[in-house]
Design a protein around this motif. Structure first.
Motif, mmCIF file in Angstrom:
data_model
loop_
_atom_site.group_PDB
_atom_site.id
_atom_site.type_symbol
_atom_site.label_atom_id
_atom_site.label_comp_id
_atom_site.label_asym_id
_atom_site.label_seq_id
_atom_site.Cartn_x
_atom_site.Cartn_y
_atom_site.Cartn_z
ATOM 1 N N ALA A 20 6.001 12.883 7.958
ATOM 2 C CA ALA A 20 4.738 12.010 7.611
ATOM 3 C C ALA A 20 4.681 10.807 7.010
ATOM 4 N N ALA A 21 4.348 9.869 7.019
ATOM 5 C CA ALA A 21 4.417 8.422 6.121
ATOM 6 C C ALA A 21 2.883 8.765 5.045
ATOM 7 N N PRO A 22 3.861 7.817 4.051
ATOM 8 C CA PRO A 22 2.498 8.466 3.313
ATOM 9 C C PRO A 22 1.838 6.672 3.589
ATOM 10 N N ASP A 23 0.472 7.315 2.551
ATOM 11 C CA ASP A 23 -0.564 5.688 2.980
ATOM 12 C C ASP A 23 -0.045 5.052 2.571
ATOM 13 N N ARG A 24 -0.129 5.399 0.640
ATOM 14 C CA ARG A 24 0.509 4.425 -0.426
ATOM 15 C C ARG A 24 1.712 5.557 -1.246
ATOM 16 N N GLY A 25 2.906 4.637 -1.689
ATOM 17 C CA GLY A 25 3.524 5.498 -3.122
ATOM 18 C C GLY A 25 5.287 5.531 -2.113
ATOM 19 N N THR A 26 6.041 6.079 -2.940
ATOM 20 C CA THR A 26 7.191 6.544 -2.293
ATOM 21 C C THR A 26 7.397 7.643 -2.956
ATOM 22 N N ALA A 27 8.616 7.738 -1.895
ATOM 23 C CA ALA A 27 8.885 9.394 -1.949
ATOM 24 C C ALA A 27 10.185 9.048 -1.742
ATOM 25 N N THR A 28 11.348 9.102 -2.276
ATOM 26 C CA THR A 28 12.829 8.728 -2.031
ATOM 27 C C THR A 28 13.932 9.770 -3.051
ATOM 28 N N ILE A 29 15.002 9.868 -2.614
ATOM 29 C CA ILE A 29 16.253 10.780 -2.776
ATOM 30 C C ILE A 29 17.188 10.107 -3.086
ATOM 31 N N GLY A 30 17.530 10.741 -4.022
ATOM 32 C CA GLY A 30 18.948 9.414 -4.516
ATOM 33 C C GLY A 30 18.381 7.677 -4.501
ATOM 34 N N GLY A 31 17.211 8.389 -4.981
ATOM 35 C CA GLY A 31 17.044 5.947 -4.859
ATOM 36 C C GLY A 31 16.760 5.826 -3.722
ATOM 37 N N ARG A 32 17.116 6.565 -2.580
ATOM 38 C CA ARG A 32 17.040 5.845 -1.041
ATOM 39 C C ARG A 32 15.724 6.715 -0.037
#
Length: 304
Positions: free
Chosen positions: A53-65
């Motif tokens: 799912a694509a966020p409308d705002r913000g980020t989610a990263t795994i190991g910085g990516r």
């Protein structure tokens, strides 16, 4: 060490904000419990972490990516979000072999995860014949296939029998002990109490608590002290006279509020009263969780 970082994550569906400015970190080397009432946004958050799912705002990263930029995602993060997401006509082994081939993994990994999840004996059976508990084990096997440093499990013990629940608990703990970051959601508070090192609690898409598990349960006891004495009746009278609130508990114990354990010990010693037990009251995780989320439950029934 690889970890999950969520920063300002927000997701809307039409007029509804399902995930609202979430920020938290899932550290390596521990099990992080992800808790919240139905509709709180847990599954949506997990789906955004793994790019479903694509966020409308913000980020989610795994190991910085971001998940989409990982060259071979299955070797970085393994996820079980839907145990039914498997072709019912394939055997357990063939399902895992297909995943291995598409991710460039050696076939030997299939046998490794079948053994680790207790599926080796049913590897030639078709997934469509499996119970929910067996499908959960197959989903966990798929998550482990790439030997990832990050693991995400959404309600992994649903459908498991008591032996399976204990196995899953021990597996999560073992994975964290290997230095992996483990994020797991569950509605079984008793299991989270035995499994999680850290807890993230959300309600209506917002963070309610982000804390070590021991602090959440320890702080929810309200400062009460459990006391057992050779003469509980006399001790209760002395404590009440000193301004404490005293309630009778199980096994001739007393639950005392308004005085610290040290103060209770000194009072008992002054009056020559022998104590058998003197310990802070720790609320159960269920008690602490219900207290935290009482304003965030979307559907509430009324007991008869």
């Amino acid at each position: 060490m690889t970890r999950i970082e969520v920063r300002g994550l927000t997701k809307r569906y039409g007029p509804d904000t399902v995930v609202d400015d979430l920020t938290f970190t899932v550290e390596a080397g521990q099990v992080t419990g992800f808790l919240g009432p139905n509709g709180a946004g847990k599954t949506t958050t997990m789906r955004m972490i793994v790019g479903l799912a694509a966020p409308d705002r913000g980020t989610a990263t795994i190991g910085g990516r971001h998940y989409g930029s990982l060259p071979v995602p299955l070797t970085e993060v393994g996820a079980l979000l839907d145990a039914a997401a498997v072709h019912g006509g394939r055997t357990a082994r063939d399902h895992l072999l297909a995943l291995a081939a598409s991710n460039g993994l050696p076939p030997g990994r299939v046998e490794d995860v079948l053994t680790r999840t207790g599926m080796a004996g049913v590897a030639v059976k078709r997934a469509g014949t499996f119970s929910l508990g067996m499908r959960q084990r197959l989903g966990i096997a798929a998550a482990l296939l790439g030997d990832p440093r990050v693991l995400i499990f959404d309600e992994p013990v649903n459908g498991l029998d008591p032996e399976g629940i204990r196995w899953a608990r021990e597996l999560m703990r073992a994975l964290a002990a290997e230095g992996r970051a483990v994020l797991v959601s569950s509605h079984l508070m008793s299991e989270m109490a035995q499994t999680a090192d850290h807890l993230i609690v959300i309600g209506r898409g917002r963070i309610i608590a982000d804390t070590p598990a021991s602090e959440l349960t320890g702080g929810a006891g309200g400062g009460s002290v459990r006391v057992r004495a050779a003469d509980p009746g006399t001790l209760a009278l002395r404590l009440s006279a000193a301004g404490a609130t005293v309630r009778e508990g199980l096994e001739a114990s007393l639950t005392v509020a308004g005085m610290s354990a040290e103060e209770i010990g000194r009072l008992a010693a002054y009056h020559g009263l022998a104590l058998i037990e003197l310990s802070p009251v720790r609320a159960s995780l269920e008690d602490a969780y219900l207290r935290l989320t009482s304003e965030s439950v979307e559907f509430q029934g009324v007991a008869a």
